[in-house]
Write a protein that holds these residues in place. Structure first.
Motif, PDB file in Angstrom:
ATOM      1  N   GLN A 194       0.839  -1.193   0.000  1.00  0.00           N
ATOM      2  CA  GLN A 194       0.000   0.000   0.000  1.00  0.00           C
ATOM      3  C   GLN A 194       0.876   1.245   0.000  1.00  0.00           C
ATOM      4  N   SER A 195       2.081   1.100  -0.510  1.00  0.00           N
ATOM      5  CA  SER A 195       3.058   2.181  -0.523  1.00  0.00           C
ATOM      6  C   SER A 195       2.519   3.407  -1.267  1.00  0.00           C
ATOM      7  N   PRO A 196       2.882   4.591  -0.785  1.00  0.00           N
ATOM      8  CA  PRO A 196       2.465   5.822  -1.479  1.00  0.00           C
ATOM      9  C   PRO A 196       2.971   5.876  -2.921  1.00  0.00           C
ATOM     10  N   ILE A 197       4.029   5.120  -3.227  1.00  0.00           N
ATOM     11  CA  ILE A 197       4.560   5.131  -4.597  1.00  0.00           C
ATOM     12  C   ILE A 197       3.538   4.578  -5.591  1.00  0.00           C
ATOM     13  N   ASN A 198       2.627   3.749  -5.110  1.00  0.00           N
ATOM     14  CA  ASN A 198       1.586   3.230  -5.992  1.00  0.00           C
ATOM     15  C   ASN A 198       0.628   4.332  -6.434  1.00  0.00           C
ATOM     16  N   SER A 199       0.383   5.294  -5.555  1.00  0.00           N
ATOM     17  CA  SER A 199      -0.522   6.397  -5.881  1.00  0.00           C
ATOM     18  C   SER A 199       0.220   7.610  -6.458  1.00  0.00           C
ATOM     19  N   PHE A 200       1.470   7.770  -6.039  1.00  0.00           N
ATOM     20  CA  PHE A 200       2.261   8.925  -6.450  1.00  0.00           C
ATOM     21  C   PHE A 200       3.615   8.465  -6.994  1.00  0.00           C
ATOM     22  N   PRO A 201       3.655   7.961  -8.209  1.00  0.00           N
ATOM     23  CA  PRO A 201       4.894   7.426  -8.775  1.00  0.00           C
ATOM     24  C   PRO A 201       6.044   8.429  -8.819  1.00  0.00           C
ATOM     25  N   ILE A 202       5.737   9.705  -8.769  1.00  0.00           N
ATOM     26  CA  ILE A 202       6.781  10.729  -8.804  1.00  0.00           C
ATOM     27  C   ILE A 202       7.719  10.627  -7.596  1.00  0.00           C
ATOM     28  N   LEU A 203       7.247  10.014  -6.515  1.00  0.00           N
ATOM     29  CA  LEU A 203       8.059   9.880  -5.303  1.00  0.00           C
ATOM     30  C   LEU A 203       9.380   9.169  -5.564  1.00  0.00           C
ATOM     31  N   LYS A 204       9.423   8.282  -6.559  1.00  0.00           N
ATOM     32  CA  LYS A 204      10.660   7.547  -6.817  1.00  0.00           C
ATOM     33  C   LYS A 204      11.764   8.441  -7.378  1.00  0.00           C
ATOM     34  N   TYR A 205      11.406   9.646  -7.829  1.00  0.00           N
ATOM     35  CA  TYR A 205      12.393  10.559  -8.395  1.00  0.00           C
ATOM     36  C   TYR A 205      12.922  11.559  -7.370  1.00  0.00           C
ATOM     37  N   LEU A 206      12.331  11.613  -6.194  1.00  0.00           N
ATOM     38  CA  LEU A 206      12.791  12.541  -5.161  1.00  0.00           C
ATOM     39  C   LEU A 206      14.054  12.001  -4.510  1.00  0.00           C
ATOM     40  N   SER A 207      14.880  12.918  -4.004  1.00  0.00           N
ATOM     41  CA  SER A 207      16.095  12.469  -3.317  1.00  0.00           C
ATOM     42  C   SER A 207      15.709  11.838  -1.986  1.00  0.00           C
ATOM     43  N   GLY A 208      16.570  11.016  -1.482  1.00  0.00           N
ATOM     44  CA  GLY A 208      16.281  10.299  -0.249  1.00  0.00           C
ATOM     45  C   GLY A 208      15.354   9.129  -0.519  1.00  0.00           C
ATOM     46  N   ASP A 209      14.817   8.587   0.537  1.00  0.00           N
ATOM     47  CA  ASP A 209      13.908   7.439   0.381  1.00  0.00           C
ATOM     48  C   ASP A 209      12.647   7.674   1.203  1.00  0.00           C
ATOM     49  N   LEU A 210      11.921   8.689   0.783  1.00  0.00           N
ATOM     50  CA  LEU A 210      10.682   9.059   1.444  1.00  0.00           C
ATOM     51  C   LEU A 210       9.722   7.873   1.466  1.00  0.00           C
ATOM     52  N   PHE A 211       9.223   7.515   2.627  1.00  0.00           N
ATOM     53  CA  PHE A 211       8.272   6.409   2.827  1.00  0.00           C
ATOM     54  C   PHE A 211       8.855   5.041   2.450  1.00  0.00           C
TER      55      PHE A 211
ATOM     56  N   CYS B  87      10.063   4.186  -0.359  1.00  0.00           N
ATOM     57  CA  CYS B  87       9.637   3.884  -1.734  1.00  0.00           C
ATOM     58  C   CYS B  87      10.752   3.282  -2.578  1.00  0.00           C
ATOM     59  N   LYS B  88      11.960   3.801  -2.429  1.00  0.00           N
ATOM     60  CA  LYS B  88      13.067   3.293  -3.250  1.00  0.00           C
ATOM     61  C   LYS B  88      13.447   1.880  -2.834  1.00  0.00           C
ATOM     62  N   LYS B  89      13.410   1.609  -1.546  1.00  0.00           N
ATOM     63  CA  LYS B  89      13.677   0.240  -1.081  1.00  0.00           C
ATOM     64  C   LYS B  89      12.610  -0.703  -1.622  1.00  0.00           C
TER      65      LYS B  89
ATOM     66  N   ASP C 292      13.410  -3.883  -3.948  1.00  0.00           N
ATOM     67  CA  ASP C 292      12.994  -5.232  -3.552  1.00  0.00           C
ATOM     68  C   ASP C 292      12.055  -5.843  -4.582  1.00  0.00           C
ATOM     69  N   PHE C 293      11.137  -5.041  -5.082  1.00  0.00           N
ATOM     70  CA  PHE C 293      10.191  -5.517  -6.092  1.00  0.00           C
ATOM     71  C   PHE C 293      10.947  -5.922  -7.358  1.00  0.00           C
ATOM     72  N   ALA C 294      11.922  -5.089  -7.748  1.00  0.00           N
ATOM     73  CA  ALA C 294      12.737  -5.394  -8.931  1.00  0.00           C
ATOM     74  C   ALA C 294      13.509  -6.696  -8.726  1.00  0.00           C
ATOM     75  N   ARG C 295      13.972  -6.931  -7.514  1.00  0.00           N
ATOM     76  CA  ARG C 295      14.722  -8.165  -7.236  1.00  0.00           C
ATOM     77  C   ARG C 295      13.821  -9.394  -7.369  1.00  0.00           C
ATOM     78  N   VAL C 296      12.569  -9.303  -6.901  1.00  0.00           N
ATOM     79  CA  VAL C 296      11.625 -10.417  -7.060  1.00  0.00           C
ATOM     80  C   VAL C 296      11.451 -10.725  -8.540  1.00  0.00           C
TER      81      VAL C 296
END
Length: 167
Positions: free
Chosen positions: A71-88, A90-92, A96-100
Motif C-alpha cells: 500500500q506504498s504511497p509510490i503506488n498512488s504517487f509514482p513521482i516519489l521515486k524521483y525525489l532524493s532520499g527514500d521518502l516512505f 519507496c526506493k527500497k 525489492d520488487f525489482a529483485r523479485v
C-alpha cells in the motif's frame, strides 16, 4: 499433481523429524511446503528449505507484507521515486520488487533455454508453448514477453511466491 504433493509431504515430515519431538514454530515449514507445492506447478521445481534463492524471496515478500509496502504511497504517487532520499521507503520497495522480478526472470530464462515442446513441465512451459504456437500461426496475441513479468500487478506467479511467506 498428487505425486508432487506426496513428495512435498515427505520433505515436510523429514523437516519436522529434525526437531525430535521438541516444540517449534511450524508456520514457516507449512508455508514452505504449500509454496513448494505451488512452485512445482508454476516453476517446475521445488525449493529446498535451505535454498538461498527461496530464502531471499521469502525475506523480500515478508518485507512487503510486514511493512505494508503493498500500500506504498509510490503506488498512488509514482513521482516519489524521483525525489532524493527514500521518502516512505519507496526506493527500497522498488529495489525489492525489482529483485523479485529479477529472480522470476532468471527462472523463466532457464525455462526458455531448456524448453522442449514435447516435454511440458509446468505453467511456464505451457505459456512458452502457446506463445510458440501463436507466433508460428502468425496470430496477433497477448502471449508476448515474459509470462511472469507481464505486469507489475500480483499475478499468478506472485501469488505463488506469496504462499512461500511465513504470514
Amino acid at each position: 499433481m498428487q505425486n508432487r504433493i506426496l513428495e512435498e509431504v515427505e520433505y515436510f515430515l523429514t523437516e519436522v523429524d529434525k526437531f525430535s519431538g521438541k516444540p517449534f514454530d511450524i508456520r514457516p515449514l507449512i508455508s514452505k511446503a504449500i509454496g513448494n507445492g505451488i512452485s512445482t506447478v508454476v516453476f517446475g521445481k521445488r525449493f529446498e528449505h535451505s535454498d538461498p534463492t527461496s530464502s531471499e524471496l521469502i525475506r523480500l515478500l515478508n518485507g512487503f507484507i510486514e511493512g505494508d509496502t503493498l500500500q506504498s504511497p509510490i503506488n498512488s504517487f509514482p513521482i516519489l521515486k524521483y525525489l532524493s532520499g527514500d521518502l516512505f521507503g519507496c526506493k527500497k520497495f522498488m529495489r525489492d520488487f525489482a529483485r523479485v522480478f529479477e529472480i522470476q526472470k532468471m527462472i523463466v530464462d532457464e525455462h526458455r533455454a531448456s524448453f522442449d515442446e514435447r516435454d511440458i513441465r509446468d505453467f511456464i512451459d505451457c505459456f512458452l508453448l502457446e506463445q510458440m504456437k501463436r507466433n508460428k500461426a502468425g496470430e496477433n496475441h497477448t502471449f508476448t514477453g515474459n509470462p511472469m513479468l507481464a505486469d507489475l500487478d500480483f499475478n499468478t506467479s506472485n501469488r505463488c511466491l506469496l504462499a512461500l511467506t511465513d504470514r
